[in-house]
Design a protein around this motif. Structure first.
Motif, short mmCIF file in Angstrom:
data_model
loop_
_atom_site.label_atom_id
_atom_site.label_comp_id
_atom_site.label_asym_id
_atom_site.label_seq_id
_atom_site.Cartn_x
_atom_site.Cartn_y
_atom_site.Cartn_z
N LEU A 141 -10.15 144.95 -11.05
CA LEU A 141 -10.12 143.82 -11.96
C LEU A 141 -9.74 142.57 -11.17
O LEU A 141 -8.79 142.59 -10.38
CB LEU A 141 -9.11 144.05 -13.08
CG LEU A 141 -9.26 145.34 -13.89
CD1 LEU A 141 -8.17 145.45 -14.95
CD2 LEU A 141 -10.63 145.42 -14.54
N VAL A 142 -10.51 141.49 -11.37
CA VAL A 142 -10.33 140.27 -10.57
C VAL A 142 -10.22 139.06 -11.49
O VAL A 142 -11.01 138.91 -12.44
CB VAL A 142 -11.50 140.06 -9.59
CG1 VAL A 142 -11.19 138.90 -8.64
CG2 VAL A 142 -11.81 141.33 -8.82
N ILE A 143 -9.26 138.19 -11.21
CA ILE A 143 -9.14 136.89 -11.87
C ILE A 143 -9.06 135.83 -10.78
O ILE A 143 -8.22 135.94 -9.87
CB ILE A 143 -7.90 136.80 -12.78
CG1 ILE A 143 -7.96 137.87 -13.88
CG2 ILE A 143 -7.79 135.42 -13.41
CD1 ILE A 143 -6.73 137.88 -14.76
N GLY A 144 -9.93 134.82 -10.85
CA GLY A 144 -9.98 133.80 -9.82
C GLY A 144 -9.81 132.40 -10.37
O GLY A 144 -10.24 132.10 -11.49
N LYS A 145 -9.20 131.54 -9.56
CA LYS A 145 -9.00 130.14 -9.93
C LYS A 145 -9.26 129.28 -8.70
O LYS A 145 -8.80 129.58 -7.60
CB LYS A 145 -7.57 129.92 -10.42
CG LYS A 145 -7.21 128.47 -10.71
CD LYS A 145 -8.05 127.88 -11.84
CE LYS A 145 -7.63 126.44 -12.15
NZ LYS A 145 -8.52 125.82 -13.15
N SER A 146 -10.02 128.19 -8.89
CA SER A 146 -10.31 127.29 -7.78
C SER A 146 -9.96 125.86 -8.17
O SER A 146 -9.85 125.52 -9.35
CB SER A 146 -11.79 127.38 -7.38
OG SER A 146 -12.61 126.91 -8.42
N GLY A 155 -9.19 128.13 -3.42
CA GLY A 155 -9.19 129.11 -4.49
C GLY A 155 -8.31 130.30 -4.18
O GLY A 155 -7.94 130.56 -3.03
N VAL A 156 -7.97 131.04 -5.23
CA VAL A 156 -7.16 132.24 -5.10
C VAL A 156 -7.66 133.27 -6.11
O VAL A 156 -8.02 132.93 -7.24
CB VAL A 156 -5.66 131.94 -5.31
CG1 VAL A 156 -5.41 131.33 -6.69
CG2 VAL A 156 -4.82 133.20 -5.11
N ASN A 157 -7.73 134.52 -5.68
CA ASN A 157 -8.07 135.64 -6.55
C ASN A 157 -6.88 136.58 -6.63
O ASN A 157 -6.24 136.88 -5.61
CB ASN A 157 -9.27 136.44 -6.01
CG ASN A 157 -10.58 135.70 -6.17
OD1 ASN A 157 -10.68 134.74 -6.93
ND2 ASN A 157 -11.59 136.13 -5.45
N LEU A 158 -6.62 137.07 -7.83
CA LEU A 158 -5.64 138.12 -8.04
C LEU A 158 -6.39 139.38 -8.43
O LEU A 158 -7.19 139.36 -9.38
CB LEU A 158 -4.64 137.73 -9.13
CG LEU A 158 -3.57 138.77 -9.48
CD1 LEU A 158 -2.66 139.03 -8.28
CD2 LEU A 158 -2.76 138.34 -10.70
#
Length: 342
Positions: A141-146, A155-158
């Motif tokens: 499961l991936v959540i990303g913010k740029s 950007g960073v992905n958790l």
């Protein structure tokens, strides 16, 4: 604002940079020849596969590229959704789904769900009697913010990955960090990604020691002004200077050029029409690892295509292996535009 007033901010940034560098060094020391959570290194989309399987610089092209580099997401992709499937070997497969939504309070967020299906394994007791079948696979499961500042994106992905191998389970929590420069007028973009920073939360067994596929990748994508070709070159495994070429071919001594090439992938797009592109990719390390004297040299070579309509795009890729080819299909849809028409 005077430069001196920025000193506390500069010290804070320097402190965080040092922490990230120390964590990267720790991750490098933790690596070994055998790594777990292999699904984290599979390309989520056929476009990425068609460009050599590794690319961190292709901007504004597919919603799924945020999984390769979290900085490659942008506001123009909000409302887009994707579905991808990689037909692997022996009944295994890799499915990926992505979506980006623009929230009023925090802006766009990218979401991804990946699943690697490894089929089932038959179980037997100590005297050989069949007991039960066990499914194996991995889900991420991936959540990303740029965020964009002028021509630069960050950007960073958790990521949370859940692995099940014949009843033995392991989980890990990871972070991807990315940056990209997108030229304002030329078809030029440069990307950098630090991938799979994190920790294993649960091991497969009390005696196992899982290793995360930590990686540092950098790449460039450029289209000459008067050529119908767009080129991409990506360097990967930049902290892993020995493992890629140890034991690739028994008894073969690799020269310096081969060692450099083992860290590079190459991709090209032939722009035959405004809405149709042909993809080519070459992965030297994969070619070297899978090369056999009695088999042709198609390993490591990938060929694909992209077709775009007004509010959707479809892509296809074939990646060469010794035993044949692995096929991947992708569909991207602008749901915000289509739902308005319904």
């Amino acid at each position: 604002m005077k430069w001196g007033s920025l000193l506390p901010f500069r010290r804070l940034v320097a402190k965080h940079v040092i922490i990230v560098i120390m964590f990267c060094v720790w991750q490098l020391k933790a690596q070994s020849d055998s790594q777990s959570f292999v699904s984290l290194e599979l390309p989520p989309t056929a476009i990425l596969s068609g460009l050599g399987s590794v690319n961190v610089s292709k901007a504004d092209y597919s919603i799924d590229f945020f999984q390769s580099n979290p900085a490659l997401s942008s506001d123009t992709l909000s409302g887009w959704a994707s579905a991808n499937h990689l037909f692997y070997f022996a009944g295994t497969g890799f499915s990926s789904f992505g979506y980006q939504h623009d929230f009023k309070s925090i802006g766009p967020l990218s979401f991804g769900v990946n699943h690697l299906s490894l089929g089932s394994i038959d179980g037997y007791d100590v005297i050989g009697n069949p007991t039960a079948s066990y499914n194996s696979g991995e889900t991420t499961l991936v959540i990303g913010k740029s965020h964009q500042v002028n021509f630069f994106r960050f950007g960073v992905n958790l990521k949370g990955v859940f692995s099940n191998l014949a009843g033995y389970r392991a989980t890990a929590l990871l972070v991807d960090l990315g940056g990209a420069f997108v030229h304002p007028s030329k078809d030029l973009s440069i990307g950098l990604a630090i991938k799979n920073l994190g920790a294993v939360l649960d091991e497969y067994s009390p005696t196992s020691s899982s290793q995360l596929p930590f990686d540092v990748q950098a790449g460039i994508t450029y289209k000459p002004e008067h050529m119908p070709l767009r080129f991409s070159t990506t360097a990967y495994r930049l902290t892993d200077y020995k493992i890629p070429y140890e034991g690739i071919v028994a008894g073969e001594e690799l020269n310096g050029l081969d060692k450099v090439m083992s860290h590079l992938t190459f991709g090209a797009e032939l722009l035959i029409h405004r809405n149709v592109n042909i993809l080519f990719g070459y992965n030297f390390l994969r070619h070297k690892e899978l090369k056999l004297e009695t088999v042709g040299g198609g390993s490591g070579v990938s060929v694909g295509a992209i077709a775009r309509l007004k509010h959707m795009s479809m892509s296809f890729n074939r990646a060469g292996y010794v035993t044949g080819g692995a096929y991947q299909f992708s569909l991207n849809v602008n749901t915000s535009k289509i739902l308005k028409r319904i």
